[in-house]
Structure formats: structure tokens, C-alpha cells
Design a protein around this motif. Structure first.
Motif, PDB file in Angstrom:
ATOM      1  N   ALA A 199       0.240  -1.115   0.003  1.00  0.00           N
ATOM      2  CA  ALA A 199      -0.071  -0.426  -0.025  1.00  0.00           C
ATOM      3  C   ALA A 199       1.075   1.042   0.251  1.00  0.00           C
ATOM      4  CB  ALA A 199      -1.007   0.026   1.382  1.00  0.00           C
ATOM      5  N   LYS A 200       0.251   2.228  -0.500  1.00  0.00           N
ATOM      6  CA  LYS A 200       1.009   3.624  -1.273  1.00  0.00           C
ATOM      7  C   LYS A 200      -0.159   4.643   0.068  1.00  0.00           C
ATOM      8  CE  LYS A 200       3.802   4.375  -2.636  1.00  0.00           C
ATOM      9  NZ  LYS A 200       5.793   3.833  -2.657  1.00  0.00           N
ATOM     10  N   PRO A 201      -0.378   4.536   1.745  1.00  0.00           N
ATOM     11  CA  PRO A 201      -1.110   5.148   2.566  1.00  0.00           C
ATOM     12  C   PRO A 201      -0.953   6.562   2.852  1.00  0.00           C
ATOM     13  CG  PRO A 201      -0.587   3.434   3.694  1.00  0.00           C
ATOM     14  CD  PRO A 201       0.500   3.395   2.622  1.00  0.00           C
ATOM     15  N   GLU A 202       0.281   6.824   2.045  1.00  0.00           N
ATOM     16  CA  GLU A 202       0.570   8.461   2.704  1.00  0.00           C
ATOM     17  C   GLU A 202      -0.601   9.561   2.708  1.00  0.00           C
ATOM     18  OE1 GLU A 202       4.976   6.214   1.494  1.00  0.00           O
ATOM     19  OE2 GLU A 202       2.789   6.789   0.827  1.00  0.00           O
ATOM     20  N   ILE A 203      -1.220   8.855   2.001  1.00  0.00           N
ATOM     21  CA  ILE A 203      -2.085  10.943   1.789  1.00  0.00           C
ATOM     22  C   ILE A 203      -3.182  10.876   2.897  1.00  0.00           C
ATOM     23  CG2 ILE A 203      -4.272   8.897   0.084  1.00  0.00           C
ATOM     24  CD1 ILE A 203      -4.740  11.774  -1.549  1.00  0.00           C
ATOM     25  N   ASN A 204      -3.755   8.891   3.421  1.00  0.00           N
ATOM     26  CA  ASN A 204      -3.795   8.864   4.599  1.00  0.00           C
ATOM     27  C   ASN A 204      -4.161  10.172   5.949  1.00  0.00           C
ATOM     28  OD1 ASN A 204      -6.106   6.956   3.644  1.00  0.00           O
ATOM     29  ND2 ASN A 204      -4.478   4.965   3.910  1.00  0.00           N
ATOM     30  N   ILE A 205      -2.183  10.009   6.007  1.00  0.00           N
ATOM     31  CA  ILE A 205      -2.216  11.577   7.200  1.00  0.00           C
ATOM     32  C   ILE A 205      -1.559  12.900   6.294  1.00  0.00           C
ATOM     33  CG2 ILE A 205      -1.182   9.640   8.629  1.00  0.00           C
ATOM     34  CD1 ILE A 205       1.573   9.971   8.082  1.00  0.00           C
ATOM     35  N   GLY A 206      -2.477  12.910   5.476  1.00  0.00           N
ATOM     36  CA  GLY A 206      -1.906  14.472   3.971  1.00  0.00           C
ATOM     37  C   GLY A 206      -0.340  14.696   3.985  1.00  0.00           C
ATOM     38  N   LEU A 214       7.705   2.076 -12.567  1.00  0.00           N
ATOM     39  CA  LEU A 214       7.858   1.494 -12.252  1.00  0.00           C
ATOM     40  C   LEU A 214       6.646   0.757 -13.326  1.00  0.00           C
ATOM     41  CD1 LEU A 214       8.740  -0.196  -9.305  1.00  0.00           C
ATOM     42  CD2 LEU A 214      10.509  -0.535 -11.251  1.00  0.00           C
ATOM     43  N   ALA A 215       5.026   1.336 -12.879  1.00  0.00           N
ATOM     44  CA  ALA A 215       4.046   0.820 -13.090  1.00  0.00           C
ATOM     45  C   ALA A 215       3.357   2.154 -14.098  1.00  0.00           C
ATOM     46  CB  ALA A 215       3.190   1.103 -12.009  1.00  0.00           C
ATOM     47  N   GLY A 216       3.705   2.865 -14.994  1.00  0.00           N
ATOM     48  CA  GLY A 216       3.380   4.090 -15.238  1.00  0.00           C
ATOM     49  C   GLY A 216       1.786   4.936 -14.680  1.00  0.00           C
ATOM     50  N   ARG A 217       1.828   6.145 -14.998  1.00  0.00           N
ATOM     51  CA  ARG A 217       1.351   7.857 -14.195  1.00  0.00           C
ATOM     52  C   ARG A 217       0.494   6.621 -14.022  1.00  0.00           C
ATOM     53  NH1 ARG A 217      -1.200  12.132 -15.594  1.00  0.00           N
ATOM     54  NH2 ARG A 217      -0.911  11.483 -18.154  1.00  0.00           N
ATOM     55  N   LYS A 218      -0.555   6.129 -14.593  1.00  0.00           N
ATOM     56  CA  LYS A 218      -1.891   6.638 -14.439  1.00  0.00           C
ATOM     57  C   LYS A 218      -2.321   5.587 -13.131  1.00  0.00           C
ATOM     58  CE  LYS A 218      -4.707   8.657 -18.158  1.00  0.00           C
ATOM     59  NZ  LYS A 218      -3.696   9.320 -18.986  1.00  0.00           N
ATOM     60  N   ARG A 219      -1.762   4.396 -13.278  1.00  0.00           N
ATOM     61  CA  ARG A 219      -1.453   3.299 -12.582  1.00  0.00           C
ATOM     62  C   ARG A 219      -1.094   3.469 -11.018  1.00  0.00           C
ATOM     63  NH1 ARG A 219      -0.312  -2.312 -15.293  1.00  0.00           N
ATOM     64  NH2 ARG A 219       1.072  -1.370 -15.564  1.00  0.00           N
ATOM     65  N   ALA A 220       0.490   4.442 -11.415  1.00  0.00           N
ATOM     66  CA  ALA A 220       0.983   5.042  -9.583  1.00  0.00           C
ATOM     67  C   ALA A 220       0.049   5.571  -9.448  1.00  0.00           C
ATOM     68  CB  ALA A 220       2.030   5.129 -10.268  1.00  0.00           C
ATOM     69  N   LEU A 221      -0.888   6.492  -9.802  1.00  0.00           N
ATOM     70  CA  LEU A 221      -1.458   8.048  -9.242  1.00  0.00           C
ATOM     71  C   LEU A 221      -3.040   7.312  -8.378  1.00  0.00           C
ATOM     72  CD1 LEU A 221      -1.060  10.445 -11.868  1.00  0.00           C
ATOM     73  CD2 LEU A 221      -0.718  11.199  -9.574  1.00  0.00           C
ATOM     74  N   GLU A 222      -3.051   6.316  -9.536  1.00  0.00           N
ATOM     75  CA  GLU A 222      -4.717   5.333  -8.500  1.00  0.00           C
ATOM     76  C   GLU A 222      -3.633   4.791  -7.403  1.00  0.00           C
ATOM     77  OE1 GLU A 222      -7.531   1.731  -9.308  1.00  0.00           O
ATOM     78  OE2 GLU A 222      -6.129   2.274 -10.434  1.00  0.00           O
ATOM     79  N   LEU A 223      -2.930   4.506  -7.057  1.00  0.00           N
ATOM     80  CA  LEU A 223      -2.555   3.556  -5.461  1.00  0.00           C
ATOM     81  C   LEU A 223      -2.359   4.865  -4.752  1.00  0.00           C
ATOM     82  CD1 LEU A 223      -0.199   0.423  -7.199  1.00  0.00           C
ATOM     83  CD2 LEU A 223      -2.506   0.831  -6.539  1.00  0.00           C
ATOM     84  N   LEU A 224      -1.101   6.120  -5.990  1.00  0.00           N
ATOM     85  CA  LEU A 224      -0.766   6.785  -4.342  1.00  0.00           C
ATOM     86  C   LEU A 224      -2.356   7.657  -4.144  1.00  0.00           C
ATOM     87  CD1 LEU A 224       1.971   8.404  -7.334  1.00  0.00           C
ATOM     88  CD2 LEU A 224       2.407   7.459  -4.371  1.00  0.00           C
ATOM     89  N   LEU A 225      -3.334   7.803  -4.946  1.00  0.00           N
ATOM     90  CA  LEU A 225      -3.812   8.790  -4.538  1.00  0.00           C
ATOM     91  C   LEU A 225      -5.404   8.497  -3.457  1.00  0.00           C
ATOM     92  CD1 LEU A 225      -4.831  11.129  -7.713  1.00  0.00           C
ATOM     93  CD2 LEU A 225      -3.323  11.986  -5.661  1.00  0.00           C
ATOM     94  N   THR A 226      -5.251   7.055  -3.564  1.00  0.00           N
ATOM     95  CA  THR A 226      -6.212   6.062  -2.837  1.00  0.00           C
ATOM     96  C   THR A 226      -5.928   5.569  -1.817  1.00  0.00           C
ATOM     97  OG1 THR A 226      -6.080   4.250  -3.809  1.00  0.00           O
ATOM     98  CG2 THR A 226      -7.180   5.158  -4.901  1.00  0.00           C
ATOM     99  N   GLY A 227      -4.150   5.169  -1.438  1.00  0.00           N
ATOM    100  CA  GLY A 227      -4.169   4.798  -0.054  1.00  0.00           C
ATOM    101  C   GLY A 227      -3.840   3.702  -0.471  1.00  0.00           C
ATOM    102  N   GLU A 228      -4.669   2.916  -0.984  1.00  0.00           N
ATOM    103  CA  GLU A 228      -5.968   1.802  -1.006  1.00  0.00           C
ATOM    104  C   GLU A 228      -4.544   0.367  -1.055  1.00  0.00           C
ATOM    105  OE1 GLU A 228     -10.010   2.512  -2.741  1.00  0.00           O
ATOM    106  OE2 GLU A 228      -8.564   1.227  -4.007  1.00  0.00           O
ATOM    107  N   PRO A 229      -4.789  -0.577  -0.060  1.00  0.00           N
ATOM    108  CA  PRO A 229      -3.977  -1.859  -0.223  1.00  0.00           C
ATOM    109  C   PRO A 229      -3.972  -2.330  -1.545  1.00  0.00           C
ATOM    110  CG  PRO A 229      -5.240  -1.594   0.993  1.00  0.00           C
ATOM    111  CD  PRO A 229      -5.904  -0.733   0.629  1.00  0.00           C
ATOM    112  N   PHE A 230      -2.936  -3.161  -2.081  1.00  0.00           N
ATOM    113  CA  PHE A 230      -3.183  -4.453  -2.788  1.00  0.00           C
ATOM    114  C   PHE A 230      -2.481  -5.609  -2.898  1.00  0.00           C
ATOM    115  CE2 PHE A 230       0.435  -0.978  -3.963  1.00  0.00           C
ATOM    116  CZ  PHE A 230       1.054  -1.729  -4.528  1.00  0.00           C
ATOM    117  N   SER A 231      -2.713  -6.336  -4.091  1.00  0.00           N
ATOM    118  CA  SER A 231      -1.957  -7.758  -3.536  1.00  0.00           C
ATOM    119  C   SER A 231      -1.335  -8.073  -4.426  1.00  0.00           C
ATOM    120  CB  SER A 231      -3.612  -8.753  -4.134  1.00  0.00           C
ATOM    121  OG  SER A 231      -3.053  -9.032  -5.529  1.00  0.00           O
TER     122      SER A 231
END
Length: 265
Positions: free
Chosen positions: A136-143, A157-174
Motif C-alpha cells: 500500500a501507498k497510504p501516505e495520503i491518509n495522514i496528509g 515502474l507501473a506507469g503514471r495513471k496506475r501509480a496515481l490511483e495507488l498514490l491518491l487512494t492509499g488502498e492496499p493491493f495484492s
């Protein structure tokens, strides 16, 4: 085996096994742990008997939950200058060291890899994940944005749009998703994690350590340049190898159909 309170160091043949050792804190990286890791990488680089590094976490729950929030929150309360100096620069120095290290660095992700734990995996040359790993990239959860290089390495590594989804939601992934994104090379059964990482290291270690270092340098330096600049870097690394005994031994061994001597060193 050598250890202190926060990192264990063990040499297994030509492989250094480093274990983040704060399982009661989900192997959160405090300032002392980051400094200890940097010191160990200096020691490993100078040791010609070690050809590869595996980095994993102690306990059954976590590879690393990231930076020690209680510690760096005190730095933040003391102002931006202190927070940048003590937390951000230290974390970026650690991930940069892994990324540019002249010997292969493999993360064996045995559990939670959040925050800085995910960023260490991004920076490492190679990674194997347990089926029990979760990222997870949960940093956004603490601002805050990621501070150990995650806003830069994950998009590469992942491409801009796929990375931004993880960075901006903070959601875990498998771990399956991590493989798909290019964050890790493979997922294995939990019991097979360390053997799989060791096998990967050994498959690399049978080749010239000098050539391995030159490939790492060419890829790490070239990936963020133009293709023309990257090709120049490639030529430079090739030229550096031409004067080495490893090249002559590799060519002779190939012609003579035998194992080169550096595979046995």
C-alpha cells in the motif's frame, strides 16, 4: 550472524541476508534502523566475498510498515526543516543507496509492505513476494506524499495513471497486483519465499560480479535518460569491462565449453 536491536546481518555463502528486526512495530523504519542499514550497505560493498543482498522482515506479519510514525511526527512538529533533514532526506538516501548499489539487492517481501516498506521494494533491483504479502501507498491518509521516493519510482515502474490511483487512494493491493505492476518479479508460497530469493541470487552469482555491477550501473543510470544518452552509458560500461580478466576468462570458457572460474570464486 551479527545483529543489533533493529537489523540482523547474516552471511550465507556469497549472499548477505539483512533482516529488519522490529517485529513488534511491524518492522517500522526508525532513524536508527535507516542509519544501521546504510552502514551495513557500506560494509557489504567493501566485502568482495559478498555478491548479492537479500532484504526481508522479521516475524510473520510484516516486511516493513514504513517509517516510524511516532518518531517522524515529532520531527514534523519541530518544523519543515527538521522533518526534511531527519526523515525525508534519510529515507531518500536509503532508497537511493539500494537503487544504485553495485551488487544485486533483492527484497523478500514476507508480509505488509506499506509506506517506506513499499518504497524500499520499489528501489531494490529485484523483488520476490510471499502470497501473504500486501502492499500500500497510504501516505495520503495522514496528509503527506510519499517521502522515500515513491512519487518518482512507482510511476516509472507501473506507469503514471496506475501509480496515481495507488498514490491518491492509499488502498492496499495484492502481490498478484504487484507482479502485474512490475513492483515485484514473482509471487511464491510463503514457505518458499526465502529459498526463492536465495535461488534468484545464486542464479545471478554464477556470472561475473564485475559484469553484474556494470549492468546494474547501465540500467540504473540509463533508465531516466534519453535513449542516446543511455546508449552512451552502455558503451562506457562495456569499455570498462574490456580491460578486465573476467571478460577474457568468460570468452575462453565459452570457447572451451567449461564453467568460468569466477562462477566458482
Amino acid at each position: 550472524m551479527q545483529s543489533n536491536d533493529n537489523v540482523k546481518f547474516e552471511q550465507r555463502g556469497r549472499i548477505a541476508l539483512l533482516t529488519l528486526n522490529r517485529p513488534e512495530k511491524l518492522n517500522a523504519i526508525n532513524y536508527a534502523m535507516a542509519d544501521r542499514l546504510l552502514a551495513l550497505f557500506d560494509k557489504i560493498e567493501a566485502d568482495g566475498a559478498i555478491r548479492a543482498v537479500i532484504l526481508t522482515g522479521a516475524g510473520e506479519r510484516a516486511f516493513s510498515a514504513g517509517g516510524d510514525i511516532h518518531e517522524f511526527s515529532r520531527s514534523i512538529r519541530n518544523g519543515a526543516d527538521e522533518a526534511v533533514r531527519d526523515f525525508c532526506r534519510r529515507g531518500q538516501a536509503l532508497t537511493a543507496r539500494l537503487e544504485t548499489f553495485p551488487k544485486p539487492v533483492i527484497t523478500a517481501v514476507n508480509g505488509i509492505a506499506y509506506w517506506g516498506g513499499c518504497e524500499i521494494t520499489e528501489a531494490a533491483h529485484l523483488a520476490v513476494a510471499s502470497e501473504q504479502a500486501v502492499f500500500a501507498k497510504p501516505e495520503i491518509n495522514i496528509g503527506i506524499p510519499p517521502t522515500f521516493g515513491g512519487t518518482q519510482r512507482l510511476p516509472r515502474l507501473a506507469g503514471r495513471k496506475r501509480a496515481l490511483e495507488l498514490l491518491l487512494t492509499g488502498e492496499p493491493f495484492s502481490p498478484d497486483r504487484a507482479v502485474e505492476l512490475g513492483l515485484v518479479n514473482s509471487m511464491v508460497a510463503h514457505a518458499d519465499l526465502l529459498p526463492a530469493a536465495m535461488d534468484l541470487a545464486n542464479r545471478i552469482n554464477c556470472h561475473s560480479p564485475l559484469a553484474t555491477s556494470r549492468i546494474l550501473a547501465a540500467v540504473t543510470r540509463g533508465i531516466n535518460t534519453t535513449i542516446d544518452e543511455g546508449l552512451l552509458i552502455e558503451r562506457e560500461q562495456f569499455a570498462r569491462m574490456c580491460a578486465t580478466q573476467d571478460v577474457h576468462e568468460g570468452l575462453e570458457a565459452w570457447i572451451e565449453r567449461r564453467i568460468p572460474t569466477y562462477a566458482e570464486r
